[in-house]
Design a protein around this motif. Structure first.
Motif, PDB file in Angstrom:
ATOM      1  N   GLN A  51       0.844  -1.106  -0.004  1.00  0.00           N
ATOM      2  CA  GLN A  51       0.165  -0.110  -0.093  1.00  0.00           C
ATOM      3  C   GLN A  51       0.742   1.213   0.180  1.00  0.00           C
ATOM      4  OE1 GLN A  51      -2.930  -0.356   3.163  1.00  0.00           O
ATOM      5  NE2 GLN A  51      -3.548  -2.199   2.670  1.00  0.00           N
ATOM      6  N   ARG A  53       3.946   1.586  -1.196  1.00  0.00           N
ATOM      7  CA  ARG A  53       4.707   1.802  -2.388  1.00  0.00           C
ATOM      8  C   ARG A  53       3.461   2.286  -3.422  1.00  0.00           C
ATOM      9  NH1 ARG A  53       8.235  -3.295  -1.403  1.00  0.00           N
ATOM     10  NH2 ARG A  53      10.504  -1.860  -0.876  1.00  0.00           N
ATOM     11  N   ALA A  54       2.327   1.680  -3.442  1.00  0.00           N
ATOM     12  CA  ALA A  54       1.175   2.181  -4.606  1.00  0.00           C
ATOM     13  C   ALA A  54       0.938   3.711  -4.141  1.00  0.00           C
ATOM     14  CB  ALA A  54       0.151   1.315  -4.181  1.00  0.00           C
ATOM     15  N   ALA A  55       1.109   4.117  -2.986  1.00  0.00           N
ATOM     16  CA  ALA A  55       0.951   5.678  -2.776  1.00  0.00           C
ATOM     17  C   ALA A  55       2.019   6.399  -3.053  1.00  0.00           C
ATOM     18  CB  ALA A  55       0.260   5.493  -1.235  1.00  0.00           C
ATOM     19  N   GLY A  56       3.101   5.879  -3.305  1.00  0.00           N
ATOM     20  CA  GLY A  56       4.440   6.587  -3.770  1.00  0.00           C
ATOM     21  C   GLY A  56       4.925   7.057  -2.433  1.00  0.00           C
ATOM     22  N   GLU A  57       4.735   6.596  -1.364  1.00  0.00           N
ATOM     23  CA  GLU A  57       5.525   7.008  -0.043  1.00  0.00           C
ATOM     24  C   GLU A  57       7.010   6.819  -0.314  1.00  0.00           C
ATOM     25  OE1 GLU A  57       3.939   8.042   2.663  1.00  0.00           O
ATOM     26  OE2 GLU A  57       2.418   8.129   1.737  1.00  0.00           O
ATOM     27  N   LEU A  58       7.508   5.905  -0.574  1.00  0.00           N
ATOM     28  CA  LEU A  58       8.861   5.384  -0.754  1.00  0.00           C
ATOM     29  C   LEU A  58       9.277   4.526  -1.901  1.00  0.00           C
ATOM     30  CD1 LEU A  58      11.675   5.849   1.081  1.00  0.00           C
ATOM     31  CD2 LEU A  58      11.033   3.628   2.258  1.00  0.00           C
ATOM     32  N   PRO A  59      10.061   5.141  -2.808  1.00  0.00           N
ATOM     33  CA  PRO A  59      10.444   4.462  -3.854  1.00  0.00           C
ATOM     34  C   PRO A  59      11.564   3.360  -3.420  1.00  0.00           C
ATOM     35  CG  PRO A  59      10.881   6.767  -4.297  1.00  0.00           C
ATOM     36  CD  PRO A  59      10.519   6.518  -2.755  1.00  0.00           C
ATOM     37  N   ARG A  64      16.677   4.392  -4.954  1.00  0.00           N
ATOM     38  CA  ARG A  64      17.191   5.657  -4.354  1.00  0.00           C
ATOM     39  C   ARG A  64      18.678   5.497  -4.251  1.00  0.00           C
ATOM     40  NH1 ARG A  64      15.127   5.117   0.994  1.00  0.00           N
ATOM     41  NH2 ARG A  64      14.464   3.000   0.561  1.00  0.00           N
TER      42      ARG A  64
END
Length: 74
Positions: A51, A53-59, A64
């Motif tokens: 969830q 990662r899908a929300a773009g919280e942390l690549p 990185r």
């Protein structure tokens, strides 16, 4: 703890007891309970991370790290 000449047997022994029966199931009910708790935790973390990662919280860390290395080498 007794030692066995068979590597497979020595890996399935804990404290002189057999951890798993011939059927592959845990010999001690506590082992089965602890395994289930661990699998429940793993499933929870998998869902939470999916969830996030899908929300773009942390690549992903590899992306990185690659970007940080490219910035240092430039």
């Amino acid at each position: 703890m007794s030692r066995s000449s068979s590597g497979a047997k020595s890996r399935t022994r804990t404290g002189g007891r057999t951890a798993f029966g011939a059927d592959g199931e845990p010999a001690d009910p506590e082992t089965g309970i602890r395994l289930q708790v661990m699998l429940d935790d793993l499933a929870w973390w998998s869902s939470a991370l999916g969830q996030a990662r899908a929300a773009g919280e942390l690549p992903p860390g590899s992306l990185r790290a690659r970007a940080a290395l490219a910035a240092v080498q430039s």
